[in-house]
Design a protein around this motif. Sequence first.
Motif, mmCIF file in Angstrom:
data_model
loop_
_atom_site.group_PDB
_atom_site.id
_atom_site.type_symbol
_atom_site.label_atom_id
_atom_site.label_comp_id
_atom_site.label_asym_id
_atom_site.label_seq_id
_atom_site.Cartn_x
_atom_site.Cartn_y
_atom_site.Cartn_z
ATOM 1 N N ILE A 62 17.263 43.233 -101.951
ATOM 2 C CA ILE A 62 18.223 42.320 -101.550
ATOM 3 C C ILE A 62 18.511 42.706 -100.047
ATOM 4 N N ALA A 63 18.924 41.872 -99.345
ATOM 5 C CA ALA A 63 19.204 42.021 -98.025
ATOM 6 C C ALA A 63 20.687 42.737 -97.859
ATOM 7 N N THR A 64 20.983 43.612 -96.970
ATOM 8 C CA THR A 64 22.267 44.062 -96.808
ATOM 9 C C THR A 64 23.341 42.850 -96.169
ATOM 10 N N GLU A 65 24.485 42.993 -96.150
ATOM 11 C CA GLU A 65 25.414 41.871 -95.424
ATOM 12 C C GLU A 65 25.056 42.201 -93.944
ATOM 13 N N ARG A 66 24.661 43.127 -93.525
ATOM 14 C CA ARG A 66 24.251 43.365 -91.957
ATOM 15 C C ARG A 66 22.965 42.586 -91.747
ATOM 16 N N GLU A 67 22.065 42.689 -92.498
ATOM 17 C CA GLU A 67 20.845 41.728 -92.463
ATOM 18 C C GLU A 67 20.910 40.292 -92.362
ATOM 19 N N VAL A 68 21.943 40.064 -93.506
ATOM 20 C CA VAL A 68 22.065 38.401 -93.517
ATOM 21 C C VAL A 68 22.623 38.087 -92.185
ATOM 22 N N GLU A 69 23.644 38.702 -91.722
ATOM 23 C CA GLU A 69 24.566 38.226 -90.507
ATOM 24 C C GLU A 69 23.520 38.315 -89.460
ATOM 25 N N ALA A 70 22.571 39.276 -89.269
ATOM 26 C CA ALA A 70 21.649 39.318 -88.017
ATOM 27 C C ALA A 70 20.598 38.160 -88.127
ATOM 28 N N ALA A 71 20.197 37.708 -89.328
ATOM 29 C CA ALA A 71 19.581 36.502 -89.559
ATOM 30 C C ALA A 71 20.172 35.326 -89.159
ATOM 31 N N PHE A 72 21.325 35.036 -89.548
ATOM 32 C CA PHE A 72 21.995 33.832 -89.266
ATOM 33 C C PHE A 72 22.430 33.755 -87.648
ATOM 34 N N ALA A 73 22.367 34.982 -87.238
ATOM 35 C CA ALA A 73 22.895 35.001 -85.650
ATOM 36 C C ALA A 73 21.370 34.732 -84.882
ATOM 37 N N LYS A 74 20.402 35.296 -85.594
ATOM 38 C CA LYS A 74 18.980 35.017 -84.873
ATOM 39 C C LYS A 74 18.764 33.351 -84.814
#
Length: 78
Positions: A62-74
């Motif tokens: 599963i994605a980490t919270e940081r990875e999810v935030e980075a994806a949304f930001a992108k």
Amino acid sequence: MTAAELKNLLKRIQEWPEAAQDELVAVAEQIENELRSDGYVATPEELLAIDAAIASIDAGEIATEREVEAAFAKFRSK
């Protein structure tokens, strides 16, 4: 869409390549079937993708919270 707009579109569609017309018919039939049915029925390919996603989650992938935030930001930046 008005009746006139639909008639104009249907006239233009007659000039499309046959493959494009076939694709339009397939999509229209899928929409019609969904409108007539009680609910959405996933395709075999969609079911395989869902099963693969569940297996990944079960395996702890599963994605980490940081990875999810980075994806949304992108996606927000586009």
